[in-house]
Design an enzyme around this catalytic site. Structure first.
Site, mmCIF file in Angstrom:
data_model
loop_
_atom_site.group_PDB
_atom_site.id
_atom_site.type_symbol
_atom_site.label_atom_id
_atom_site.label_comp_id
_atom_site.label_asym_id
_atom_site.label_seq_id
_atom_site.Cartn_x
_atom_site.Cartn_y
_atom_site.Cartn_z
ATOM 1 N N ASN A 12 0.877 -1.171 0.000
ATOM 2 C CA ASN A 12 0.000 0.000 0.000
ATOM 3 C C ASN A 12 0.915 1.222 0.000
ATOM 4 O O ASN A 12 1.481 1.579 1.029
ATOM 5 C CB ASN A 12 -0.888 -0.033 1.255
ATOM 6 C CG ASN A 12 -1.713 1.230 1.405
ATOM 7 O OD1 ASN A 12 -1.797 2.050 0.492
ATOM 8 N ND2 ASN A 12 -2.332 1.385 2.581
ATOM 9 N N LYS A 25 0.146 4.249 -0.360
ATOM 10 C CA LYS A 25 -0.477 5.463 0.200
ATOM 11 C C LYS A 25 -0.171 6.659 -0.703
ATOM 12 O O LYS A 25 -0.116 6.496 -1.923
ATOM 13 C CB LYS A 25 -0.021 5.678 1.646
ATOM 14 C CG LYS A 25 -0.201 4.408 2.486
ATOM 15 C CD LYS A 25 -0.005 4.627 3.959
ATOM 16 C CE LYS A 25 -0.218 3.291 4.698
ATOM 17 N NZ LYS A 25 -0.185 3.424 6.133
ATOM 18 N N HIS A 75 -9.659 1.516 4.522
ATOM 19 C CA HIS A 75 -8.412 1.678 5.276
ATOM 20 C C HIS A 75 -8.665 2.661 6.419
ATOM 21 O O HIS A 75 -9.421 3.620 6.268
ATOM 22 C CB HIS A 75 -7.291 2.193 4.359
ATOM 23 C CG HIS A 75 -5.957 2.143 5.014
ATOM 24 N ND1 HIS A 75 -5.562 3.073 5.947
ATOM 25 C CD2 HIS A 75 -4.925 1.254 4.904
ATOM 26 C CE1 HIS A 75 -4.344 2.755 6.378
ATOM 27 N NE2 HIS A 75 -3.937 1.664 5.756
ATOM 28 N N GLU A 85 -7.010 4.992 7.533
ATOM 29 C CA GLU A 85 -6.706 6.397 7.222
ATOM 30 C C GLU A 85 -7.876 7.049 6.478
ATOM 31 O O GLU A 85 -8.098 8.257 6.588
ATOM 32 C CB GLU A 85 -5.394 6.472 6.423
ATOM 33 C CG GLU A 85 -4.200 6.203 7.337
ATOM 34 C CD GLU A 85 -2.977 5.606 6.654
ATOM 35 O OE1 GLU A 85 -2.890 5.657 5.416
ATOM 36 O OE2 GLU A 85 -2.108 5.080 7.378
ATOM 37 N N GLU A 128 -5.803 -4.632 10.443
ATOM 38 C CA GLU A 128 -4.730 -3.666 10.664
ATOM 39 C C GLU A 128 -5.005 -2.874 11.942
ATOM 40 O O GLU A 128 -5.732 -1.874 11.907
ATOM 41 C CB GLU A 128 -4.650 -2.682 9.490
ATOM 42 C CG GLU A 128 -4.360 -3.326 8.159
ATOM 43 C CD GLU A 128 -3.760 -2.321 7.168
ATOM 44 O OE1 GLU A 128 -2.643 -2.548 6.714
ATOM 45 O OE2 GLU A 128 -4.403 -1.297 6.894
ATOM 46 N N GLY A 165 2.302 2.142 10.703
ATOM 47 C CA GLY A 165 3.314 3.187 10.566
ATOM 48 C C GLY A 165 4.030 3.532 11.858
ATOM 49 O O GLY A 165 4.724 4.545 11.935
ATOM 50 N N SER A 220 3.087 -2.275 10.313
ATOM 51 C CA SER A 220 4.528 -2.386 10.567
ATOM 52 C C SER A 220 5.107 -3.751 10.197
ATOM 53 O O SER A 220 6.074 -4.209 10.806
ATOM 54 C CB SER A 220 4.852 -2.030 12.028
ATOM 55 O OG SER A 220 4.488 -0.683 12.287
HETATM 56 P P1 PGA Z 1 2.651 0.202 7.571
HETATM 57 O O1 PGA Z 1 1.201 0.464 6.891
HETATM 58 O O2 PGA Z 1 3.151 -1.118 7.012
HETATM 59 O O3 PGA Z 1 3.490 1.352 7.141
HETATM 60 O O4 PGA Z 1 2.439 0.125 9.035
HETATM 61 C C1 PGA Z 1 0.287 -0.568 6.707
HETATM 62 C C2 PGA Z 1 -0.993 -0.020 6.127
HETATM 63 O O5 PGA Z 1 -1.446 1.057 6.557
HETATM 64 O O6 PGA Z 1 -1.600 -0.634 5.228
#
Ligand code: PGA
Length: 252
Positions: free
Chosen positions: A9, A11, A95, A97, A165, A171, A210
């Site tokens: 992803n 982003k 997601h 976010e 998640e 992140g 992560s």
């Molecule tokens: P990350 O993001 O691996 O940077 O923690 C995962 C995601 O938000 O899909």
């Protein structure tokens, strides 16, 4: 058992200069028919070129969200059909976010997943609890509520991928423990069985948060983990490929 799905992803990261990363990843994968499935969900501006770059290789491309409507007066939004036309095979919906920063509710996410399926895309539907909800012992009930709401009206599990998640792991470098992941994934699997019967066993449940080359082996081996949704580590070809190879060594 379905093939593991290793999904990146990106982003809001990636310019045309980064197409080299996609080229490098596509060139290093196993043949399309073997090994884990590989996917990069790139910014919509890169989707067509990324898809052309990945054509003929095992790498698939996807979008990061879609609107629930086919078309219309929705300035700035993209329909699932637009993503499919640009070469996407998958699209992430719900997601955290998007849920947090864009106020996307379970009902909105359900409509987006339906639109994705209608356009021939496979939705990767995301679920996850906040740190506060986990501390309050609400994790499983929060995930169940998101499942009920986000899968409302969905009758066919054949083309569905879920991603667990935990928000506090995205992140942050703070990855959920294998025990925490197994507990949630097992309960999601139970929900899918109650909802879809035997077909629920075929739904891949990705872990995200992560995930990196250092922890991939202990996470991808967990029985109800069907792959990974990878943010930061998917931006570097070497890291994404290391996770992909780890997956390939676990299940052929
Ligand atoms: P990350 O993001 O691996 O940077 O923690 C995962 C995601 O938000 O899909």
């Amino acid at each position: 058992m379905n093939r593991l799905l290793i999904a990146g992803n990106w982003k809001m990261n990636g310019l045309r200069a980064d197409l080299g990363t996609i080229r490098q990843i596509a060139a290093s994968l196993s043949s399309p028919a073997a090994g884990p499935e590989a996917l990069l969900c790139v910014p919509a501006t890169l989707l067509a070129e990324a898809s052309a770059t990945a054509a003929g290789t095992a790498l698939k491309t996807g979008g990061q969200t879609c609107h629930s409507a086919d078309r219309g007066a929705f300035t700035g939004d993209l329909s699932a059909e637009m993503l499919a036309e640009a070469g996407a095979a998958y699209v992430i919906v719900g997601h955290s976010e998007r849920r947090t920063a864009h106020g996307e509710t379970d009902a909105v996410v359900a409509a987006q997943a339906a639109a994705a399926l209608k356009a021939g895309l496979t939705p990767i539907l995301c679920l996850g609890e906040t740190l506060q909800q986990r501390a309050a012992g609400e994790t499983l009930s929060v995930i169940r509520r998101q499942l009920e709401g986000s899968l409302a009206g969905l009758t066919d599990a054949a083309r569905l991928v879920l991603a667990y998640e935990p928000l506090w792991a995205i992140g942050t470098g703070q990855v959920a423990t294998p025990g925490q992941i197994a507990e949630v994934h097992d309960d999601i699997r139970r929900f899918l069985g109650e909802r879809f019967g035997g077909a629920g066993n075929q739904v891949r449940i990705l872990y995200g948060g992560s995930l990196n080359p250092g922890n991939a082996a202990e996470i991808l081996v967990i029985s109800n983990v069907g792959g990974g949704l990878i943010g930061g580590a998917s931006l570097k070809a070497a890291d994404f490929l290391a996770i992909y190879r780890t997956a390939g060594a676990l299940r052929v």
